[in-house]
Scaffold this motif. Structure first.
Motif, PDB file in Angstrom:
ATOM      1  N   ALA A  51      -2.129   4.418 -11.326  1.00 38.56           N
ATOM      2  CA  ALA A  51      -1.275   4.068 -12.461  1.00 38.56           C
ATOM      3  C   ALA A  51       0.055   4.814 -12.381  1.00 38.56           C
ATOM      4  CB  ALA A  51      -1.988   4.388 -13.772  1.00 38.56           C
ATOM      5  N   ARG A  52      -0.007   6.084 -12.014  1.00 43.14           N
ATOM      6  CA  ARG A  52       1.222   6.877 -11.850  1.00 43.14           C
ATOM      7  C   ARG A  52       2.090   6.280 -10.754  1.00 43.14           C
ATOM      8  NH1 ARG A  52       2.099  12.235  -8.754  1.00 43.14           N
ATOM      9  NH2 ARG A  52       4.172  12.761  -9.453  1.00 43.14           N
ATOM     10  N   ALA A  53       1.469   5.927  -9.647  1.00 36.72           N
ATOM     11  CA  ALA A  53       2.218   5.334  -8.532  1.00 36.72           C
ATOM     12  C   ALA A  53       2.914   4.056  -8.971  1.00 36.72           C
ATOM     13  CB  ALA A  53       1.280   5.061  -7.365  1.00 36.72           C
ATOM     14  N   ARG A  54       2.213   3.206  -9.700  1.00 37.62           N
ATOM     15  CA  ARG A  54       2.816   1.949 -10.168  1.00 37.62           C
ATOM     16  C   ARG A  54       4.015   2.226 -11.078  1.00 37.62           C
ATOM     17  NH1 ARG A  54      -2.586   0.481 -10.174  1.00 37.62           N
ATOM     18  NH2 ARG A  54      -2.842   1.004 -12.378  1.00 37.62           N
ATOM     19  N   ARG A  55       3.896   3.223 -11.968  1.00 39.85           N
ATOM     20  CA  ARG A  55       5.008   3.555 -12.869  1.00 39.85           C
ATOM     21  C   ARG A  55       6.220   4.071 -12.087  1.00 39.85           C
ATOM     22  NH1 ARG A  55       0.862   5.921 -15.785  1.00 39.85           N
ATOM     23  NH2 ARG A  55       1.547   8.007 -15.202  1.00 39.85           N
ATOM     24  N   VAL A  56       5.975   4.973 -11.161  1.00 45.50           N
ATOM     25  CA  VAL A  56       7.066   5.552 -10.377  1.00 45.50           C
ATOM     26  C   VAL A  56       7.745   4.485  -9.533  1.00 45.50           C
ATOM     27  CG1 VAL A  56       7.602   7.135  -8.482  1.00 45.50           C
ATOM     28  CG2 VAL A  56       6.123   7.886 -10.343  1.00 45.50           C
ATOM     29  N   LEU A  57       6.957   3.693  -8.825  1.00 48.50           N
ATOM     30  CA  LEU A  57       7.533   2.666  -7.960  1.00 48.50           C
ATOM     31  C   LEU A  57       8.259   1.595  -8.759  1.00 48.50           C
ATOM     32  CD1 LEU A  57       4.734   2.370  -5.273  1.00 48.50           C
ATOM     33  CD2 LEU A  57       6.928   3.545  -5.091  1.00 48.50           C
ATOM     34  N   ALA A  58       7.751   1.254  -9.933  1.00 53.60           N
ATOM     35  CA  ALA A  58       8.423   0.270 -10.780  1.00 53.60           C
ATOM     36  C   ALA A  58       9.775   0.805 -11.239  1.00 53.60           C
ATOM     37  CB  ALA A  58       7.547  -0.087 -11.982  1.00 53.60           C
ATOM     38  N   ALA A  59       9.828   2.091 -11.548  1.00 54.06           N
ATOM     39  CA  ALA A  59      11.087   2.694 -11.992  1.00 54.06           C
ATOM     40  C   ALA A  59      12.102   2.782 -10.857  1.00 54.06           C
ATOM     41  CB  ALA A  59      10.823   4.084 -12.572  1.00 54.06           C
ATOM     42  N   LEU A  60      11.651   3.043  -9.652  1.00 58.08           N
ATOM     43  CA  LEU A  60      12.552   3.213  -8.514  1.00 58.08           C
ATOM     44  C   LEU A  60      12.879   1.909  -7.811  1.00 58.08           C
ATOM     45  CD1 LEU A  60      10.973   6.421  -6.980  1.00 58.08           C
ATOM     46  CD2 LEU A  60      13.072   6.250  -8.336  1.00 58.08           C
ATOM     47  N   GLY A  61      12.052   0.924  -7.976  1.00 52.63           N
ATOM     48  CA  GLY A  61      12.256  -0.356  -7.306  1.00 52.63           C
ATOM     49  C   GLY A  61      11.509  -0.369  -5.993  1.00 52.63           C
ATOM     50  N   PRO A  62      11.157  -1.546  -5.525  1.00 57.75           N
ATOM     51  CA  PRO A  62      10.363  -1.636  -4.296  1.00 57.75           C
ATOM     52  C   PRO A  62      11.192  -1.388  -3.042  1.00 57.75           C
ATOM     53  CG  PRO A  62      10.920  -3.816  -5.067  1.00 57.75           C
ATOM     54  CD  PRO A  62      11.437  -2.848  -6.110  1.00 57.75           C
ATOM     55  N   VAL A  63      10.511  -0.949  -2.003  1.00 58.28           N
ATOM     56  CA  VAL A  63      11.128  -0.868  -0.678  1.00 58.28           C
ATOM     57  C   VAL A  63      11.063  -2.283  -0.114  1.00 58.28           C
ATOM     58  CG1 VAL A  63      10.908   0.090   1.650  1.00 58.28           C
ATOM     59  CG2 VAL A  63      10.413   1.527  -0.341  1.00 58.28           C
ATOM     60  N   PRO A  64      12.192  -2.844   0.314  1.00 60.79           N
ATOM     61  CA  PRO A  64      12.169  -4.208   0.850  1.00 60.79           C
ATOM     62  C   PRO A  64      11.174  -4.347   2.007  1.00 60.79           C
ATOM     63  CG  PRO A  64      14.424  -3.434   0.566  1.00 60.79           C
ATOM     64  CD  PRO A  64      13.527  -2.259   0.332  1.00 60.79           C
ATOM     65  N   ALA A  65      10.570  -5.519   2.139  1.00 63.16           N
ATOM     66  CA  ALA A  65       9.543  -5.758   3.163  1.00 63.16           C
ATOM     67  C   ALA A  65      10.077  -5.480   4.569  1.00 63.16           C
ATOM     68  CB  ALA A  65       9.032  -7.195   3.064  1.00 63.16           C
ATOM     69  N   TRP A  66      11.321  -5.875   4.841  1.00 60.10           N
ATOM     70  CA  TRP A  66      11.879  -5.628   6.173  1.00 60.10           C
ATOM     71  C   TRP A  66      11.995  -4.124   6.431  1.00 60.10           C
ATOM     72  CZ3 TRP A  66      12.688  -7.755  10.691  1.00 60.10           C
ATOM     73  CH2 TRP A  66      13.524  -7.110  11.598  1.00 60.10           C
ATOM     74  N   THR A  67      12.486  -3.389   5.448  1.00 57.00           N
ATOM     75  CA  THR A  67      12.633  -1.935   5.580  1.00 57.00           C
ATOM     76  C   THR A  67      11.277  -1.286   5.772  1.00 57.00           C
ATOM     77  OG1 THR A  67      14.673  -1.920   4.295  1.00 57.00           O
ATOM     78  CG2 THR A  67      13.444   0.148   4.402  1.00 57.00           C
ATOM     79  N   GLU A  68      10.281  -1.730   5.023  1.00 54.96           N
ATOM     80  CA  GLU A  68       8.937  -1.186   5.188  1.00 54.96           C
ATOM     81  C   GLU A  68       8.433  -1.422   6.608  1.00 54.96           C
ATOM     82  OE1 GLU A  68       5.408  -1.281   2.239  1.00 54.96           O
ATOM     83  OE2 GLU A  68       5.115  -2.978   3.608  1.00 54.96           O
ATOM     84  N   ALA A  69       8.695  -2.603   7.158  1.00 53.63           N
ATOM     85  CA  ALA A  69       8.255  -2.909   8.523  1.00 53.63           C
ATOM     86  C   ALA A  69       8.951  -2.009   9.542  1.00 53.63           C
ATOM     87  CB  ALA A  69       8.526  -4.383   8.846  1.00 53.63           C
ATOM     88  N   VAL A  70      10.240  -1.801   9.370  1.00 51.00           N
ATOM     89  CA  VAL A  70      10.993  -0.930  10.279  1.00 51.00           C
ATOM     90  C   VAL A  70      10.475   0.500  10.182  1.00 51.00           C
ATOM     91  CG1 VAL A  70      13.277   0.104  10.701  1.00 51.00           C
ATOM     92  CG2 VAL A  70      13.067  -2.359  10.284  1.00 51.00           C
ATOM     93  N   LEU A  71      10.302   0.992   8.955  1.00 51.58           N
ATOM     94  CA  LEU A  71       9.860   2.372   8.763  1.00 51.58           C
ATOM     95  C   LEU A  71       8.413   2.571   9.207  1.00 51.58           C
ATOM     96  CD1 LEU A  71      11.634   3.140   5.382  1.00 51.58           C
ATOM     97  CD2 LEU A  71      12.261   3.975   7.654  1.00 51.58           C
ATOM     98  N   ASP A  72       7.544   1.566   9.010  1.00 52.57           N
ATOM     99  CA  ASP A  72       6.168   1.663   9.501  1.00 52.57           C
ATOM    100  C   ASP A  72       6.165   1.930  11.012  1.00 52.57           C
ATOM    101  OD1 ASP A  72       4.957   1.212   7.048  1.00 52.57           O
ATOM    102  OD2 ASP A  72       4.243  -0.812   7.543  1.00 52.57           O
ATOM    103  N   GLN A  73       6.968   1.163  11.731  1.00 54.65           N
ATOM    104  CA  GLN A  73       7.006   1.322  13.188  1.00 54.65           C
ATOM    105  C   GLN A  73       7.582   2.685  13.585  1.00 54.65           C
ATOM    106  OE1 GLN A  73       8.460  -2.087  15.415  1.00 54.65           O
ATOM    107  NE2 GLN A  73       7.966  -3.390  13.662  1.00 54.65           N
ATOM    108  N   ALA A  74       8.621   3.111  12.895  1.00 52.39           N
ATOM    109  CA  ALA A  74       9.240   4.397  13.223  1.00 52.39           C
ATOM    110  C   ALA A  74       8.292   5.561  12.930  1.00 52.39           C
ATOM    111  CB  ALA A  74      10.541   4.565  12.440  1.00 52.39           C
ATOM    112  N   VAL A  75       7.614   5.520  11.794  1.00 50.84           N
ATOM    113  CA  VAL A  75       6.670   6.584  11.432  1.00 50.84           C
ATOM    114  C   VAL A  75       5.504   6.608  12.412  1.00 50.84           C
ATOM    115  CG1 VAL A  75       4.949   7.266   9.689  1.00 50.84           C
ATOM    116  CG2 VAL A  75       7.310   6.789   9.018  1.00 50.84           C
ATOM    117  N   LEU A  76       5.005   5.457  12.766  1.00 48.54           N
ATOM    118  CA  LEU A  76       3.912   5.399  13.738  1.00 48.54           C
ATOM    119  C   LEU A  76       4.370   5.988  15.072  1.00 48.54           C
ATOM    120  CD1 LEU A  76       0.992   4.521  14.136  1.00 48.54           C
ATOM    121  CD2 LEU A  76       1.835   2.281  14.813  1.00 48.54           C
ATOM    122  N   HIS A  77       5.560   5.651  15.500  1.00 43.39           N
ATOM    123  CA  HIS A  77       6.102   6.182  16.757  1.00 43.39           C
ATOM    124  C   HIS A  77       6.273   7.708  16.680  1.00 43.39           C
ATOM    125  CE1 HIS A  77       8.634   6.706  20.267  1.00 43.39           C
ATOM    126  NE2 HIS A  77       9.522   7.293  19.498  1.00 43.39           N
TER     127      HIS A  77
END
Length: 124
Positions: free
Chosen positions: A11-37
């Motif tokens: 519930a806390r996560a949903r409140r925080v993320l709603a207030a900050l706005g979502p990370v765009p799907a493309w950005t999430e995909a780029v960052l997923d690959q970079a973090v994994l690397h």
């Protein structure tokens, strides 16, 4: 420090993320690959490392993305292990967390990337 139940944490996560706005799907995909690397070798890394390999537009959401993986994902993908001074000139010397990718986190990111690949194949 109060320990939250999984439901309270979600519930806390949903409140925080709603207030900050979502990370765009493309950005999430780029960052997923970079973090994994960056995290594959078990070495600590942080937003300073991402800033060196990820386009600036995607770096703008890196803090929110990293915090989400460290605090709100289940299983926990990243663990905070240190902090350093940010190399982002706009941060004006602010501290930035340093993370270590967990084994469960590595598997989680690999599966998330594989799902995206399958979705693209299905859409083609």
């Amino acid at each position: 420090m109060t320990t939250l139940t999984p439901d309270q944490a979600a519930a806390r996560a949903r409140r925080v993320l709603a207030a900050l706005g979502p990370v765009p799907a493309w950005t999430e995909a780029v960052l997923d690959q970079a973090v994994l690397h960056l995290g594959r070798g078990g070495k600590p890394f942080g937003s300073n490392d991402l800033r060196l390999i990820v386009p600036e537009d995607d770096c703008r959401s890196a803090g929110l993305y990293l915090r989400g993986l460290a605090e709100f994902e289940n299983p926990v993908v990243l663990r905070v292990v240190d902090e350093v001074v940010s190399i982002n000139p706009k941060a004006h010397g602010k501290k930035a967390n340093v993370y270590r990718l967990t084994a469960a986190g590595r598997k989680h990111l690999e599966e998330r990337i594989a799902r995206r690949v399958e979705q693209r194949k299905a859409a083609a």
